[in-house]
Design a protein around this motif. Structure first.
Motif, mmCIF file in Angstrom:
data_model
loop_
_atom_site.group_PDB
_atom_site.id
_atom_site.type_symbol
_atom_site.label_atom_id
_atom_site.label_comp_id
_atom_site.label_asym_id
_atom_site.label_seq_id
_atom_site.Cartn_x
_atom_site.Cartn_y
_atom_site.Cartn_z
ATOM 1 N N LEU A 234 30.324 55.057 39.881
ATOM 2 C CA LEU A 234 31.931 54.862 39.762
ATOM 3 C C LEU A 234 32.640 55.068 41.000
ATOM 4 C CD1 LEU A 234 32.007 56.018 36.096
ATOM 5 C CD2 LEU A 234 31.321 53.905 36.927
ATOM 6 N N SER A 235 32.404 56.316 41.817
ATOM 7 C CA SER A 235 33.429 56.707 42.739
ATOM 8 C C SER A 235 32.963 56.043 44.014
ATOM 9 C CB SER A 235 33.395 57.994 42.979
ATOM 10 O OG SER A 235 32.184 58.427 43.638
ATOM 11 N N PHE A 297 31.577 52.776 31.293
ATOM 12 C CA PHE A 297 32.001 54.080 31.799
ATOM 13 C C PHE A 297 33.114 53.995 32.706
ATOM 14 C CE2 PHE A 297 27.355 54.331 30.665
ATOM 15 C CZ PHE A 297 27.098 55.013 29.902
ATOM 16 N N GLY A 298 33.564 53.125 33.223
ATOM 17 C CA GLY A 298 34.477 53.050 34.326
ATOM 18 C C GLY A 298 35.798 53.363 33.721
ATOM 19 N N GLY A 299 36.844 53.815 34.420
ATOM 20 C CA GLY A 299 38.233 54.106 34.137
ATOM 21 C C GLY A 299 38.947 52.732 34.184
ATOM 22 N N SER A 300 40.435 52.779 33.837
ATOM 23 C CA SER A 300 40.843 51.732 34.063
ATOM 24 C C SER A 300 41.078 51.012 35.492
ATOM 25 C CB SER A 300 42.412 51.861 33.455
ATOM 26 O OG SER A 300 43.146 53.006 34.188
ATOM 27 N N GLU A 302 38.709 51.196 37.793
ATOM 28 C CA GLU A 302 37.381 50.607 38.209
ATOM 29 C C GLU A 302 37.369 49.513 37.471
ATOM 30 O OE1 GLU A 302 36.540 54.029 36.890
ATOM 31 O OE2 GLU A 302 36.482 55.004 38.966
ATOM 32 N N LYS A 303 37.705 49.332 36.260
ATOM 33 C CA LYS A 303 37.862 48.086 35.314
ATOM 34 C C LYS A 303 38.651 46.775 36.278
ATOM 35 C CE LYS A 303 36.242 49.978 31.378
ATOM 36 N NZ LYS A 303 36.571 50.641 29.746
ATOM 37 N N GLN A 304 39.692 47.299 36.471
ATOM 38 C CA GLN A 304 40.698 46.504 37.170
ATOM 39 C C GLN A 304 40.219 45.974 38.687
ATOM 40 O OE1 GLN A 304 43.655 45.195 36.179
ATOM 41 N NE2 GLN A 304 43.265 43.661 37.725
ATOM 42 N N GLU A 305 39.547 47.000 39.371
ATOM 43 C CA GLU A 305 38.653 46.295 40.673
ATOM 44 C C GLU A 305 37.568 45.368 40.311
ATOM 45 O OE1 GLU A 305 37.801 50.105 42.547
ATOM 46 O OE2 GLU A 305 39.945 50.525 42.735
ATOM 47 N N LEU A 306 37.002 45.686 39.038
ATOM 48 C CA LEU A 306 35.897 44.747 38.835
ATOM 49 C C LEU A 306 36.334 43.225 38.389
ATOM 50 C CD1 LEU A 306 32.817 44.508 38.021
ATOM 51 C CD2 LEU A 306 33.358 45.067 35.584
ATOM 52 N N GLU A 307 37.442 43.517 37.754
ATOM 53 C CA GLU A 307 38.146 42.291 37.468
ATOM 54 C C GLU A 307 38.559 41.491 38.701
ATOM 55 O OE1 GLU A 307 39.513 39.954 34.247
ATOM 56 O OE2 GLU A 307 38.481 41.773 34.442
ATOM 57 N N ASN A 308 39.186 42.147 39.902
ATOM 58 C CA ASN A 308 39.474 41.690 40.910
ATOM 59 C C ASN A 308 38.335 40.691 41.836
ATOM 60 O OD1 ASN A 308 41.740 42.684 40.547
ATOM 61 N ND2 ASN A 308 41.869 44.340 42.002
#
Ligand SMILES: [Zn+2]
Length: 312
Positions: A234-235, A297-300, A302-308
């Motif tokens: 994640l990090s 398991f990601g935080g908001s 990481e989820k936003q970056e995934l979306e990007n």
């Protein structure tokens, strides 16, 4: 490791009997008479019977390193037994130096981890051949195995099974190149966590694994290792995902990095170390998937970056 090899000190230091000599010569009173000589100032030195006997015994151990089950228990007078065990139980400069040298001779990983389990830190020297049955080997360098408290206590005085084979694998003189554990990991959606199923696939190590409680201890450790791995995933995603043009490109590099870590664990810790097994199991599993891990398991952020990344 478990079932990997550490290095016997003899590879660096030829004369193992020198350790006995150094300890014996520094004893006092009756113990010195028994262990070394009743007249140490005589020239030539007239060594005690026990000194001569131990010299022979050391040679026998060194000839039998691959078949220690063939060592014969000998009888000693009570005072001889006491003096021999005292060589280990009482601290001495020679013994401290020996212990230090044994540990320093190991690879970086085994300078701190137990040679039997590879999980817990070294807290003592285990006598591979129990000193209660073989007091003559209480300070033989080959017989002292850097061990954690759990393994040392669980192994205790165990040595031979009723069929004459040894209970416990010898980390100085044996090495298992094949993977003898099967690992499976499962995602439990109910608690959003993983569980591991670990089994031994080689009868040869049944007793070793059972006595040292390896499966249960591996299971606990597997979860810790995987938790750390997940945190790193994640990090690392947070730090590097913006540099990639697509998730596919990121995934490709991600798998490459996990493979590198797995191979490093293999080289450092061995085929049957829990670290290697967990990384290997993860890599082969359906869960080695960044999208899945971030969604679960990601935080908001990481989820936003995934979306990007998905829309890039
Ligand atoms: Zn241990």
């Amino acid at each position: 490791m478990v079932l990997d090899t550490i290095v016997p000190i003899s590879k660096l230091d030829e004369v193992t009997f020198n350790v006995y000599k150094d300890v014996a010569v520094n004893k006092r009173g009756s113990r010195k008479k028994i262990l070394y000589s009743s007249d140490p100032k005589s020239r030539p030195i007239i060594y005690s019977n026990l000194y001569r006997k131990i010299e022979q015994k050391y040679r026998i151990y060194e000839l039998r390193t691959n078949s220690l089950e063939l060592l014969m228990e000998d009888t000693f007078l009570d005072e001889e037994k006491e003096a021999l065990q005292h060589c280990y139980s009482s601290s001495s400069k020679a013994l401290s130096e020996l212990k230090e040298k044994i540990i320093q001779s190991q690879s970086k990983f085994y300078q701190s981890k137990c040679a039997y389990c590879g999980i817990d830190s070294i807290s003592c020297m285990d006598h591979y051949v129990p000193k209660e049955k073989f007091p003559e080997y209480s300070i033989h360098p080959y017989n002292l195995i850097p061990s954690c408290e759990t393994c040392n206590t669980k192994k205790g005085k165990l040595f031979l099974q009723s069929n004459g084979t040894r209970y416990i694998f010898n980390p100085y003189f044996e090495k298992e190149e094949n993977k003898v554990f099967n690992l499976k990991m499962n995602y439990l959606s109910k608690n959003n966590s993983f569980s591991f199923y670990i089994e031994l696939n080689s009868e040869k190590y049944n007793k070793h694994v059972e006595i040292l409680n390896i499966i249960k201890r591996y299971n606990v450790e597997a979860i810790n290792i995987f938790d750390n791995l997940k945190t790193e995933v994640l990090s690392s995603f947070s730090a590097h995902s913006s540099m990639y043009s697509s998730l596919t490109m990121y995934e490709k590099n991600f798998r490459k990095e996990i493979k590198k870590s797995r191979d490093r664990k293999l080289n450092e810790r061995g085929t049957n170390s829990i670290d290697f097994l967990v990384y290997d199991c993860f890599l082969m599993s359906e869960y080695c998937n960044v999208k899945f891990l971030i969604e679960k398991f990601g935080g908001s952020c990481e989820k936003q970056e995934l979306e990007n990344l998905l829309t890039r």
